[in-house]
Motif scaffolding. Sequence first.
Motif, mmCIF file in Angstrom:
data_model
loop_
_atom_site.group_PDB
_atom_site.id
_atom_site.type_symbol
_atom_site.label_atom_id
_atom_site.label_comp_id
_atom_site.label_asym_id
_atom_site.label_seq_id
_atom_site.Cartn_x
_atom_site.Cartn_y
_atom_site.Cartn_z
ATOM 1 N N ASP A 160 -0.438 -10.711 10.255
ATOM 2 C CA ASP A 160 -1.395 -9.714 9.768
ATOM 3 C C ASP A 160 -2.706 -9.789 10.546
ATOM 4 O O ASP A 160 -3.343 -8.766 10.823
ATOM 5 C CB ASP A 160 -1.693 -9.937 8.283
ATOM 6 N N THR A 200 -8.708 -10.514 7.358
ATOM 7 C CA THR A 200 -8.942 -9.762 6.130
ATOM 8 C C THR A 200 -8.570 -8.294 6.233
ATOM 9 O O THR A 200 -8.097 -7.705 5.274
ATOM 10 C CB THR A 200 -10.419 -9.864 5.713
ATOM 11 N N GLN A 201 -8.795 -7.687 7.395
ATOM 12 C CA GLN A 201 -8.563 -6.254 7.498
ATOM 13 C C GLN A 201 -7.663 -5.936 8.691
ATOM 14 O O GLN A 201 -7.836 -6.490 9.767
ATOM 15 C CB GLN A 201 -9.891 -5.492 7.687
ATOM 16 N N ASN A 202 -6.716 -5.055 8.512
ATOM 17 C CA ASN A 202 -5.972 -4.535 9.649
ATOM 18 C C ASN A 202 -5.563 -3.095 9.352
ATOM 19 O O ASN A 202 -5.802 -2.575 8.258
ATOM 20 C CB ASN A 202 -4.759 -5.415 9.987
ATOM 21 N N GLN A 205 -3.490 -2.355 6.269
ATOM 22 C CA GLN A 205 -4.265 -2.360 5.034
ATOM 23 C C GLN A 205 -5.038 -1.054 4.876
ATOM 24 O O GLN A 205 -5.213 -0.550 3.756
ATOM 25 C CB GLN A 205 -5.218 -3.553 5.017
ATOM 26 N N ALA A 208 -2.590 1.403 3.513
ATOM 27 C CA ALA A 208 -2.335 1.163 2.091
ATOM 28 C C ALA A 208 -3.490 1.655 1.225
ATOM 29 O O ALA A 208 -3.284 2.186 0.127
ATOM 30 C CB ALA A 208 -2.093 -0.324 1.854
ATOM 31 N N THR A 209 -4.716 1.498 1.714
ATOM 32 C CA THR A 209 -5.891 1.939 0.956
ATOM 33 C C THR A 209 -5.982 3.459 0.921
ATOM 34 O O THR A 209 -6.338 4.048 -0.104
ATOM 35 C CB THR A 209 -7.170 1.344 1.572
ATOM 36 N N ARG A 217 -13.347 2.099 0.018
ATOM 37 C CA ARG A 217 -12.750 0.897 0.614
ATOM 38 C C ARG A 217 -12.115 1.213 1.964
ATOM 39 O O ARG A 217 -12.178 0.407 2.906
ATOM 40 C CB ARG A 217 -11.700 0.309 -0.331
ATOM 41 N N ILE A 221 -12.901 -0.694 5.488
ATOM 42 C CA ILE A 221 -11.897 -1.317 6.360
ATOM 43 C C ILE A 221 -11.982 -0.735 7.763
ATOM 44 O O ILE A 221 -11.880 -1.453 8.769
ATOM 45 C CB ILE A 221 -10.485 -1.126 5.778
ATOM 46 N N GLU A 281 5.815 0.746 -2.910
ATOM 47 C CA GLU A 281 4.544 1.222 -2.374
ATOM 48 C C GLU A 281 4.373 2.726 -2.586
ATOM 49 O O GLU A 281 3.255 3.198 -2.827
ATOM 50 C CB GLU A 281 4.448 0.878 -0.885
#
Length: 328
Positions: A160, A200-202, A205, A208-209, A217, A221, A281
Amino acid sequence: MPVYFYWGEDDFAIEKAIALVRDRILDPLWTSFNYTVLPPDLPDAPIQGLNQVMTPPFGTGGRLVWLANTTLCQQSSENVLSELERTLPVIPENSYLLLTSSHKPDERLKSTKILKKFAEFKEFSLIPPWKTELLMQSVSQAAQTVGVKLTQSSVEMLADAVGNNTRLLYSELEKLRLYAEGSNQPLDTEAVAQLVRNTTQNSLQLAATIRIGDTARALGILIDLINACEPPLRIVATLIGQFRTWLWVKLMVESGERNSQVIAKAAEIGNPNRIYYLQKEIQYVSVQQLIASLPILLDLEVSLKQGVSEMSTLQTKVIELCQVYQRT
């Protein structure tokens, strides 16, 4: 074969492959006599390379001539074609020609067809960021090469963190190797979180957000990704791949398909076990929302390639995407 053609976008993997070839062919004591690197901006680099590879090596070991970042399989003159046909079949024993390029060889060109007869072609492509199974497999293989023991959770966290950046992967693994020196215990996620940057961030993500419509958010990111020097086009490529995968899975499920292997094949997913999690998901997402996302993403990709303001365009399109998924 005395001729090698390495191509692809993973420049770090190509560098490692070149180092292996160089160490295998050259005698360190005679390297300055037998190793030649010809850059692409050198006039008549292909002709010079072909002439030099015909010279037997001095002393012990072999001779290696490297045509770096060559355009030979994108364009070539009649003069170069003639030299290729004349030289490649008669390269002396212990003389080797290495060609590298970031571009895929054009199979239609005569130069490519000639090289195919005598050269060993090898592709070094980057793993698509959304193919998480391949990324984790790459991390596991690299960890074994470097000599770092990782738990499965640590492998997932590292995948990740670094994505398909092979150079960063080996850099972080070397850091972890030094940290774990003298210990036979696999490193857990706590150690990886402390030592590996950008955990923490990719872009996945971000996808997904967006999928849950959390605009604030998602923009946060996005800023983190840009601050971490993630290329905007790579971010978009990941988003397109992820939303495309979700759409395929949703279409198959809604059509009544229940066989995870059939769904995985249609969505080009290597591990059918992943289908269960993908279904979770997109449980509350409609086909119409997923379809509506793709034109926005494609428009974003075209805009970035046309040279628009990257940050403002990315922010605008992320907001548009989040609005698609916001529940009323």
